[in-house]
Design an enzyme around this catalytic site. Structure first.
Site, mmCIF file in Angstrom:
data_model
loop_
_atom_site.group_PDB
_atom_site.id
_atom_site.type_symbol
_atom_site.label_atom_id
_atom_site.label_comp_id
_atom_site.label_asym_id
_atom_site.label_seq_id
_atom_site.Cartn_x
_atom_site.Cartn_y
_atom_site.Cartn_z
ATOM 1 N N LYS A 61 -25.031 28.946 -4.559
ATOM 2 C CA LYS A 61 -25.620 27.783 -3.890
ATOM 3 C C LYS A 61 -26.597 28.225 -2.794
ATOM 4 O O LYS A 61 -27.623 27.578 -2.575
ATOM 5 C CB LYS A 61 -24.530 26.875 -3.309
ATOM 6 C CG LYS A 61 -23.559 26.296 -4.356
ATOM 7 C CD LYS A 61 -24.220 25.385 -5.351
ATOM 8 C CE LYS A 61 -23.204 24.633 -6.211
ATOM 9 N NZ LYS A 61 -23.815 23.746 -7.208
ATOM 10 N N ASP A 114 -26.515 24.806 -23.274
ATOM 11 C CA ASP A 114 -26.008 25.790 -22.314
ATOM 12 C C ASP A 114 -27.136 26.130 -21.338
ATOM 13 O O ASP A 114 -28.135 26.741 -21.735
ATOM 14 C CB ASP A 114 -25.541 27.047 -23.072
ATOM 15 C CG ASP A 114 -24.809 28.017 -22.164
ATOM 16 O OD1 ASP A 114 -24.951 27.908 -20.923
ATOM 17 O OD2 ASP A 114 -24.100 28.893 -22.701
ATOM 18 N N SER A 151 -26.865 21.390 -4.473
ATOM 19 C CA SER A 151 -26.296 22.618 -3.903
ATOM 20 C C SER A 151 -24.909 22.305 -3.333
ATOM 21 O O SER A 151 -24.147 21.549 -3.939
ATOM 22 C CB SER A 151 -27.289 23.136 -2.847
ATOM 23 O OG SER A 151 -26.810 24.252 -2.176
ATOM 24 N N ILE A 179 -20.759 13.443 -10.015
ATOM 25 C CA ILE A 179 -21.821 13.271 -9.019
ATOM 26 C C ILE A 179 -23.160 12.999 -9.704
ATOM 27 O O ILE A 179 -23.862 12.028 -9.380
ATOM 28 C CB ILE A 179 -21.905 14.505 -8.090
ATOM 29 C CG1 ILE A 179 -20.695 14.519 -7.134
ATOM 30 C CG2 ILE A 179 -23.219 14.500 -7.301
ATOM 31 C CD1 ILE A 179 -20.681 15.646 -6.133
ATOM 32 N N ILE A 220 -16.729 15.109 -1.651
ATOM 33 C CA ILE A 220 -16.972 13.802 -2.264
ATOM 34 C C ILE A 220 -15.720 13.401 -3.043
ATOM 35 O O ILE A 220 -15.239 14.160 -3.899
ATOM 36 C CB ILE A 220 -18.201 13.844 -3.205
ATOM 37 C CG1 ILE A 220 -19.442 14.409 -2.491
ATOM 38 C CG2 ILE A 220 -18.474 12.443 -3.781
ATOM 39 C CD1 ILE A 220 -19.946 13.600 -1.312
HETATM 40 C C1 HXC Z 1 -10.374 33.830 -12.036
HETATM 41 C C2 HXC Z 1 -11.558 33.035 -13.841
HETATM 42 C C3 HXC Z 1 -11.083 31.723 -13.608
HETATM 43 C C4 HXC Z 1 -10.203 31.521 -12.507
HETATM 44 C C5 HXC Z 1 -12.383 31.682 -15.346
HETATM 45 N N1 HXC Z 1 -12.342 32.956 -14.919
HETATM 46 N N2 HXC Z 1 -11.622 30.921 -14.554
HETATM 47 N N3 HXC Z 1 -11.208 34.085 -13.069
HETATM 48 N N4 HXC Z 1 -9.878 32.591 -11.756
HETATM 49 N N5 HXC Z 1 -9.711 30.321 -12.217
HETATM 50 C C6 HXC Z 1 -13.023 34.095 -15.513
HETATM 51 C C7 HXC Z 1 -12.578 34.396 -16.921
HETATM 52 O O1 HXC Z 1 -11.368 35.127 -16.953
HETATM 53 C C8 HXC Z 1 -13.747 35.237 -17.432
HETATM 54 O O2 HXC Z 1 -13.710 36.549 -16.913
HETATM 55 C C9 HXC Z 1 -14.942 34.578 -16.747
HETATM 56 O O3 HXC Z 1 -14.432 33.831 -15.635
HETATM 57 C C10 HXC Z 1 -15.664 33.615 -17.673
HETATM 58 O O4 HXC Z 1 -14.727 32.666 -18.142
HETATM 59 P P1 HXC Z 1 -14.995 31.824 -19.466
HETATM 60 O O5 HXC Z 1 -13.970 30.772 -19.542
HETATM 61 O O6 HXC Z 1 -15.153 32.755 -20.595
HETATM 62 O O7 HXC Z 1 -16.448 31.292 -19.215
HETATM 63 P P2 HXC Z 1 -17.017 29.876 -19.171
HETATM 64 O O8 HXC Z 1 -16.483 29.016 -20.250
HETATM 65 O O9 HXC Z 1 -18.452 30.014 -19.132
HETATM 66 O O10 HXC Z 1 -16.457 29.285 -17.783
HETATM 67 C C11 HXC Z 1 -17.213 29.092 -16.691
HETATM 68 C C12 HXC Z 1 -16.365 28.906 -15.450
HETATM 69 C C13 HXC Z 1 -15.272 27.854 -15.674
HETATM 70 C C14 HXC Z 1 -17.280 28.469 -14.324
HETATM 71 C C15 HXC Z 1 -15.750 30.237 -15.137
HETATM 72 O O11 HXC Z 1 -14.516 27.710 -14.512
HETATM 73 C C16 HXC Z 1 -15.790 26.518 -16.109
HETATM 74 O O12 HXC Z 1 -16.316 26.338 -17.210
HETATM 75 N N6 HXC Z 1 -15.646 25.481 -15.321
HETATM 76 C C17 HXC Z 1 -15.971 24.084 -15.791
HETATM 77 C C18 HXC Z 1 -17.002 23.484 -15.015
HETATM 78 C C19 HXC Z 1 -16.634 23.314 -13.571
HETATM 79 O O13 HXC Z 1 -16.130 24.214 -12.931
HETATM 80 N N7 HXC Z 1 -16.849 22.106 -13.028
HETATM 81 C C20 HXC Z 1 -16.584 21.832 -11.644
HETATM 82 C C21 HXC Z 1 -17.737 22.140 -10.884
HETATM 83 S S1 HXC Z 1 -17.434 21.662 -9.242
HETATM 84 P P3 HXC Z 1 -13.171 37.803 -17.816
HETATM 85 O O14 HXC Z 1 -13.327 38.992 -16.922
HETATM 86 O O15 HXC Z 1 -11.776 37.473 -18.138
HETATM 87 O O16 HXC Z 1 -14.080 37.852 -19.010
HETATM 88 C C22 HXC Z 1 -18.513 22.506 -8.399
HETATM 89 C C23 HXC Z 1 -18.576 22.132 -6.988
HETATM 90 C C24 HXC Z 1 -19.088 23.264 -6.172
HETATM 91 O O17 HXC Z 1 -19.216 23.315 -8.883
HETATM 92 C C25 HXC Z 1 -19.160 22.895 -4.741
HETATM 93 C C26 HXC Z 1 -17.868 22.472 -4.156
HETATM 94 C C27 HXC Z 1 -18.008 21.860 -2.815
#
Ligand code: HXC
Length: 286
Positions: free
Chosen positions: A191, A80, A173, A32, A220
């Site tokens: 958000k 970061d 958001s 996006i 989207i």
């Molecule tokens: C449960 C989860 C999990 C899952 C991660 N965690 N994924 N818990 N279910 N699927 C937990 C981990 O176990 C850990 O907790 C904590 O989250 C942090 O995880 P890390 O991997 O160490 O952290 P980090 O690398 O910072 O990861 C951030 C994240 C991850 C957000 C959690 O999902 C990520 O990096 N995502 C990539 C970016 C992304 O999501 N892009 C798409 C955005 S779309 P513990 O307790 O084990 O330490 C979007 C749209 C929103 O945002 C609106 C939609 C309409």
């Protein structure tokens, strides 16, 4: 007396409206935000995109630069948004290389599907830190430059802007929090808070010529978010909920961005521009 052209129509939607302007975008390697930046670059801006993955961010910067001959697009990976000093360094590099910052897009986000029971407190904090604290840090690090740009583009009374526009921020958001959205409590909470952050900013910094608005995308198509959060059958169900009968495109979000950053957005401050085909009015999840 007949009105002069600038009194009834905006001088926008043409090549070069963002010439000599700089857009700084977190999450700029994502589907996006890269489209938002690409539209700005196409219309004349230079850009600095920020990401966590250096290779992906640099590759996207090169790709966006092809939108206009002579465009300068810097990709800074390994940043970061949870760390203010990391963003401040990126801002410094952007200002050194491109000369300032006129527009900020706070778009970095993280999200996953889990119930409140399944996800740990640290998981909740991780999303809040990326989405909310990251948006605040993006604002905090770029605000001094937006203030300078706003001063240079100040519109007083009925005088039209002379050198284009500047001093504007868009937060990306979502519509998750308009109704309760299951399995996305951390992102929904973040958000909602981003909407509130923008509202405070619009009041506080409006007198300095800053405008702050939110774009809330609905579903989207062909985005990382959709790939991560929705199965193909969910996409079909979501499409049925959208009154206009289709998923959104990244172009829909890019067009809203140009509207808010161009002189069409001169008097828009503190708005949440929902770009979701009317889905949020159904009160269903989007
Ligand atoms: C449960 C989860 C999990 C899952 C991660 N965690 N994924 N818990 N279910 N699927 C937990 C981990 O176990 C850990 O907790 C904590 O989250 C942090 O995880 P890390 O991997 O160490 O952290 P980090 O690398 O910072 O990861 C951030 C994240 C991850 C957000 C959690 O999902 C990520 O990096 N995502 C990539 C970016 C992304 O999501 N892009 C798409 C955005 S779309 P513990 O307790 O084990 O330490 C979007 C749209 C929103 O945002 C609106 C939609 C309409």
């Amino acid at each position: 007396m007949p009105l002069a052209k600038h009194e009834y129509v905006s001088d926008t939607w043409r090549d070069g409206i963002f010439a000599n302007k700089v857009v700084f975008c977190t999450g700029g390697a994502g589907t996006i935000c890269s489209a938002q930046v690409r539209a700005m670059v196409h219309l004349g801006a230079n850009a600095c995109i920020i990401g966590r993955n250096p290779e992906k961010t640099e590759r996207m910067a090169k790709d966006i630069a092809t939108a206009r001959q002579g465009a300068k697009v810097i990709g800074l990976g390994n940043v970061d948004v949870r760390k203010l000093d990391s963003l401040e360094q990126a801002v410094q590099t952007c200002v050194q290389e491109l000369g300032g910052i006129d527009f900020t897009i706070a778009g970095a986000a993280g999200n996953f599907l889990a119930t409140i029971n399944q996800a740990s407190a640290n998981a909740f904090k991780s999303v809040i830190d990326i989405d909310l604290l990251g948006s605040y840090n993006t604002l905090k690090a770029t605000l001094p430059h937006l203030v300078k740009s706003a001063a240079a583009h100040r519109i007083d009374g009925n005088t039209p802007p002379r050198n284009g526009t500047g001093g504007r921020i868009i937060f990306v958001s979502a519509t998750l929090h308009y109704a309760g959205t299951p399995f996305q409590a951390p992102a929904s909470a973040a958000k909602a808070a981003i909407d509130a952050l923008s509202a405070s900013l619009c009041i506080e910094q409006g007198p300095r010529g800053i405008t702050s608005n939110v774009i809330a995308p609905g579903p989207i198509a062909n985005t990382e978010g959709m790939d991560r959060l929705a199965r193909p059958e969910d996409v079909q169900a979501l499409t049925r909920l959208v009154p206009v009968g289709r998923m959104g495109s990244v172009k829909d979000i890019a067009d809203a961005t140009v509207f808010l950053f161009g002189d069409t957005g001169n008097y828009v401050n503190g708005a949440v521009v929902v770009v979701d085909g009317g889905a949020w009015r159904t009160a269903g999840p989007s």
